[in-house]
Design a protein around this motif. Structure first.
Motif, PDB file in Angstrom:
ATOM      1  N   GLY A 395       0.801  -1.211   0.000  1.00 44.59           N
ATOM      2  CA  GLY A 395       0.000   0.000   0.000  1.00 44.59           C
ATOM      3  C   GLY A 395       0.835   1.262   0.000  1.00 44.59           C
ATOM      4  O   GLY A 395       0.850   2.024  -0.961  1.00 44.59           O
ATOM      5  N   MET A 396       1.565   1.490   1.080  1.00 44.84           N
ATOM      6  CA  MET A 396       2.248   2.771   1.245  1.00 44.84           C
ATOM      7  C   MET A 396       3.305   3.011   0.167  1.00 44.84           C
ATOM      8  O   MET A 396       3.382   4.098  -0.406  1.00 44.84           O
ATOM      9  N   VAL A 397       4.117   2.007  -0.134  1.00 47.14           N
ATOM     10  CA  VAL A 397       5.177   2.222  -1.127  1.00 47.14           C
ATOM     11  C   VAL A 397       4.574   2.439  -2.514  1.00 47.14           C
ATOM     12  O   VAL A 397       5.071   3.258  -3.293  1.00 47.14           O
ATOM     13  N   SER A 398       3.491   1.720  -2.841  1.00 40.48           N
ATOM     14  CA  SER A 398       2.819   1.979  -4.118  1.00 40.48           C
ATOM     15  C   SER A 398       2.330   3.418  -4.182  1.00 40.48           C
ATOM     16  O   SER A 398       2.458   4.097  -5.212  1.00 40.48           O
ATOM     17  N   ALA A 399       1.750   3.910  -3.080  1.00 45.19           N
ATOM     18  CA  ALA A 399       1.272   5.292  -3.053  1.00 45.19           C
ATOM     19  C   ALA A 399       2.437   6.277  -3.146  1.00 45.19           C
ATOM     20  O   ALA A 399       2.327   7.321  -3.813  1.00 45.19           O
ATOM     21  N   TYR A 400       3.543   5.955  -2.482  1.00 43.55           N
ATOM     22  CA  TYR A 400       4.713   6.835  -2.545  1.00 43.55           C
ATOM     23  C   TYR A 400       5.223   6.950  -3.982  1.00 43.55           C
ATOM     24  O   TYR A 400       5.503   8.053  -4.477  1.00 43.55           O
ATOM     25  N   PHE A 401       5.292   5.829  -4.682  1.00 44.00           N
ATOM     26  CA  PHE A 401       5.732   5.873  -6.079  1.00 44.00           C
ATOM     27  C   PHE A 401       4.691   6.557  -6.959  1.00 44.00           C
ATOM     28  O   PHE A 401       5.046   7.247  -7.924  1.00 44.00           O
ATOM     29  N   ALA A 402       3.410   6.368  -6.655  1.00 41.79           N
ATOM     30  CA  ALA A 402       2.375   7.088  -7.410  1.00 41.79           C
ATOM     31  C   ALA A 402       2.576   8.588  -7.262  1.00 41.79           C
ATOM     32  O   ALA A 402       2.520   9.345  -8.249  1.00 41.79           O
ATOM     33  N   GLY A 403       2.824   9.037  -6.019  1.00 38.54           N
ATOM     34  CA  GLY A 403       3.045  10.454  -5.785  1.00 38.54           C
ATOM     35  C   GLY A 403       4.310  10.975  -6.441  1.00 38.54           C
ATOM     36  O   GLY A 403       4.324  12.078  -7.005  1.00 38.54           O
ATOM     37  N   LEU A 404       5.388  10.195  -6.372  1.00 42.40           N
ATOM     38  CA  LEU A 404       6.631  10.620  -7.015  1.00 42.40           C
ATOM     39  C   LEU A 404       6.436  10.814  -8.515  1.00 42.40           C
ATOM     40  O   LEU A 404       6.887  11.815  -9.094  1.00 42.40           O
ATOM     41  N   HIS A 405       5.774   9.838  -9.164  1.00 36.18           N
ATOM     42  CA  HIS A 405       5.555   9.951 -10.609  1.00 36.18           C
ATOM     43  C   HIS A 405       4.615  11.111 -10.933  1.00 36.18           C
ATOM     44  O   HIS A 405       4.795  11.812 -11.935  1.00 36.18           O
ATOM     45  N   TYR A 406       3.606  11.311 -10.093  1.00 36.19           N
ATOM     46  CA  TYR A 406       2.605  12.345 -10.353  1.00 36.19           C
ATOM     47  C   TYR A 406       3.197  13.742 -10.226  1.00 36.19           C
ATOM     48  O   TYR A 406       2.968  14.616 -11.083  1.00 36.19           O
ATOM     49  N   TRP A 407       3.956  13.968  -9.146  1.00 36.65           N
ATOM     50  CA  TRP A 407       4.489  15.309  -8.915  1.00 36.65           C
ATOM     51  C   TRP A 407       5.933  15.470  -9.394  1.00 36.65           C
ATOM     52  O   TRP A 407       6.506  16.549  -9.213  1.00 36.65           O
ATOM     53  N   TRP A 408       6.525  14.448  -9.982  1.00 31.04           N
ATOM     54  CA  TRP A 408       7.899  14.575 -10.484  1.00 31.04           C
ATOM     55  C   TRP A 408       8.058  15.748 -11.458  1.00 31.04           C
ATOM     56  O   TRP A 408       9.037  16.513 -11.360  1.00 31.04           O
ATOM     57  N   PRO A 409       7.142  15.944 -12.418  1.00 32.82           N
ATOM     58  CA  PRO A 409       7.280  17.106 -13.310  1.00 32.82           C
ATOM     59  C   PRO A 409       7.272  18.431 -12.557  1.00 32.82           C
ATOM     60  O   PRO A 409       7.964  19.377 -12.948  1.00 32.82           O
ATOM     61  N   LYS A 410       6.494  18.517 -11.483  1.00 32.98           N
ATOM     62  CA  LYS A 410       6.449  19.761 -10.716  1.00 32.98           C
ATOM     63  C   LYS A 410       7.715  19.928  -9.882  1.00 32.98           C
ATOM     64  O   LYS A 410       8.237  21.046  -9.737  1.00 32.98           O
ATOM     65  N   ILE A 411       8.220  18.843  -9.317  1.00 32.65           N
ATOM     66  CA  ILE A 411       9.405  18.905  -8.462  1.00 32.65           C
ATOM     67  C   ILE A 411      10.656  19.255  -9.269  1.00 32.65           C
ATOM     68  O   ILE A 411      11.475  20.077  -8.843  1.00 32.65           O
ATOM     69  N   THR A 412      10.803  18.653 -10.446  1.00 34.62           N
ATOM     70  CA  THR A 412      12.050  18.761 -11.205  1.00 34.62           C
ATOM     71  C   THR A 412      11.939  19.573 -12.483  1.00 34.62           C
ATOM     72  O   THR A 412      12.960  19.990 -13.035  1.00 34.62           O
ATOM     73  N   GLY A 413      10.706  19.765 -12.981  1.00 35.35           N
ATOM     74  CA  GLY A 413      10.551  20.415 -14.282  1.00 35.35           C
ATOM     75  C   GLY A 413      10.831  19.494 -15.442  1.00 35.35           C
ATOM     76  O   GLY A 413      10.940  19.961 -16.596  1.00 35.35           O
ATOM     77  N   ARG A 414      10.932  18.195 -15.188  1.00 37.54           N
ATOM     78  CA  ARG A 414      11.240  17.215 -16.232  1.00 37.54           C
ATOM     79  C   ARG A 414      10.209  16.089 -16.224  1.00 37.54           C
ATOM     80  O   ARG A 414       9.659  15.735 -15.186  1.00 37.54           O
ATOM     81  N   MET A 415       9.976  15.500 -17.391  1.00 37.74           N
ATOM     82  CA  MET A 415       9.111  14.332 -17.518  1.00 37.74           C
ATOM     83  C   MET A 415       9.966  13.070 -17.506  1.00 37.74           C
ATOM     84  O   MET A 415      11.069  13.044 -18.062  1.00 37.74           O
TER      85      MET A 415
END
Length: 546
Positions: A395-415
């Motif tokens: 559960g938690m790690v899947s959600a953590y990776f979901a969040g990383l992928h979702y907000w990665w463009p906002k965090i880094t400016g890259r896809m």
């Protein structure tokens, strides 16, 4: 020139010296410092897990002695629980997103935020010192009298590290609570808050109210060790069951510290990739608060076979069933959101769907452990290991990776490369089930946990579990590779690549140091995609006139 100007305004590039990063009070940079720290601990804990699964390929043990095996599963549990699972989403995605989602410039107490990271790093160093300079065989729970009278390892440095990490958690929780109360943008009422903020608010309440109990418990443990005052040691007039009561009074709410932020992430992702308002918004919001409140009342189900009162056990059993109701509300409302939605199966959505499936299995199997009759048979077996990991890791790690992928463009400016993201999500779901579902069967058949050897009749299921662990390891390694690649070669992200509705998508990718050039004003409910679509249509119509 515009690209250069955006780069200069970005929080990533303004004063890029090491000193500026180590002394920063920018919540976004602190989130990245936390992310780097917990990634190191995640890798360390993962190495421990890999060695455990390699050991259990053979009934007599493949690579470790019995003593080393005990120290290895202790290291895996302590590092993963205290240094990864508990802080993970709040201190990384939470730190980055809370001010952006509120429309604020920073958290309420920026300096306290930085102090919390330094406390966390010192805690991690103490834990690692204790684990590698003598080791520990107590498991992640430090049960007395094992941790006080019988262990040969270094208990006190590890306990001191966990104690310090608690203060880091309390500081983060206080910051989030006060920020959500005081720093909301104009027009952002409580029922316009993103569900991620409701989840982090509930988590922060648990941080602030439950963590001091753990801290006091660990202080009493050290006090007894140094001054031989009877608190938990029966030979000194203490009660070892008192430790279990105090420990689980914190540690069962800590389960919701780990899972509630993941639920917030899934609410954001499901709404975005279904392009639809969350079904039953208020029910989902208040279910987070309900989980946090009821979670304080169910610690006794960890002690059904410890000699507690039968009447107390019945009450704890009923409350344990009750706490599953708000969790079920969330699952049904996510499914209701998906029903009739324009679902896009990008990587964040695949991770979120994996979360829903794995969390549901973990929750349903938890009902067997909440039942007095079945718990007597299943407690201290691999059934408990599988249940715990379906909730916490699946559960938690899947959600953590979901969040990383979702907000990665906002965090880094890259896809990131989408194909590899989908591949990693599929590998995680398949590898996780192959690793831990056989452990339900092992527990049902009576294989006890924490043993370095086992009867030969359990070998086939253990080999399947170890094979699944190798696939799971690949699923964890892949994102590290393609995220690193995306920093150098990834396509530049637009401000709102997913067409989401939150305030964080109204600023540039990556955001400027001050978050917003102009303070945002909230005029619509959360997840109002009709308003977003109308704004997009109006923007497209203005282009020819420009």
């Amino acid at each position: 020139m515009a690209l250069t100007a955006d780069r200069e305004r970005s929080y990533l590039w303004q004063d890029g010296t090491v000193r500026s990063w180590l002394l920063t009070t920018d919540h976004k940079r602190i989130a990245l410092l936390y992310m780097a720290s917990i990634t190191v601990f995640f890798i360390l804990g993962g190495i421990g897990a890999a060695l455990i699964r390699m050991q259990l390929v053979m009934p007599t043990g493949a690579i470790l002695s019995d003593e080393t095996y005990g120290r290895m599963f202790t290291m895996h549990g302590i590092v993963m629980v205290w240094l990864f699972l508990v802080p993970s989403i709040p201190v990384t995605l939470g730190n980055f997103l809370v001010p952006l989602m509120l429309g604020a410039r920073d958290l309420a107490f920026p300096r306290l935020n930085l102090i919390s990271w330094y406390l966390f790093v010192m805690a991690g160093l103490l834990v690692v010192y204790g684990l590698f300079r003598g080791g520990l065989e107590t498991g992640w729970t430090f049960y007395t009298p094992l941790s006080t009278d019988y262990t040969q390892g270094r208990v006190l440095p590890v306990v001191a590290g966990v104690f310090l990490s608690g203060f880091s958690s309390i500081a983060t929780g206080l910051n989030f609570i006060i920020s959500i109360h005081q720093l909301r943008a104009s027009g952002m009422t409580w029922y316009r808050l993103p569900l991620m903020l409701w989840a982090l608010y509930a988590t922060s309440v648990i941080f602030v109210l439950a963590t001091p109990v753990l801290s006091i418990t660990l202080v009493l443990l050290a006090f007894e060790h140094f001054f031989r005052v009877g608190v938990f040691d029966p030979t000194l007039g203490g009660d070892p069951l008192l430790f279990q009561h105090l420990f689980w009074f914190y540690s069962h709410p800590a389960v919701y510290i780990m899972i509630l932020p993941g639920m917030g992430v899934v609410s954001e992702v499901v709404s975005t990739f279904c392009h639809k308002q969350v079904f039953g918004y208020r029910f989902v919001a208040w279910s987070s608060i309900s989980i946090a409140a009821i979670g304080f009342l169910v610690w006794g189900h960890h002690m059904f076979v410890a000699g507690t009162s039968l009447y107390a056990a019945v009450v704890f059993s009923m409350l344990s069933f009750l706490v599953s109701v708000p969790s079920a509300i969330k699952v049904f409302n996510w499914l209701g959101t998906m029903h009739g939605g324009a679902i896009r199966l990008d990587a964040p959505m695949l991770y979120a769907m994996g979360f829903i499936g794995l969390f549901t299995v973990g929750g349903l199997t938890g009902l067997f452990l909440a039942s007095l009759a079945s718990d007597v048979h299943l407690t201290q077996t691999y059934f408990v290991v599988a249940h715990f990991h379906y909730i916490m890791v699946g559960g938690m790690v899947s959600a953590y990776f979901a969040g990383l992928h979702y907000w990665w463009p906002k965090i880094t400016g890259r896809m990131y490369p989408e194909m590899w993201g989908r591949t990693a999500a599929a590998l995680l779901f398949f590898g996780f089930n192959l690793t831990f579902f056989p452990q339900f069967l092992l527990g049902y058949e009576g294989m006890p946990r924490r043993y370095a050897t086992y009867p030969a009749q359990f070998q086939v299921l253990n080999v399947l579990s170890s094979a699944g662990a190798s696939i799971l390891a690949l699923a964890y390694i892949l994102p590290l590779i393609y995220f690193a690649w995306s920093l150098l070669r990834g396509a530049r992200a637009t401000d709102n690549p997913w067409q989401a509705t939150g305030l964080e998508w109204r600023t540039s990718s990556p955001p400027p140091t001050e978050n917003f050039v102009h303070p945002p004003v909230v005029t619509h409910d959360a997840y109002d995609y009709a308003a977003l679509d109308q704004a997009n249509i109006a923007a497209r119509q203005e282009v020819p006139h420009a």
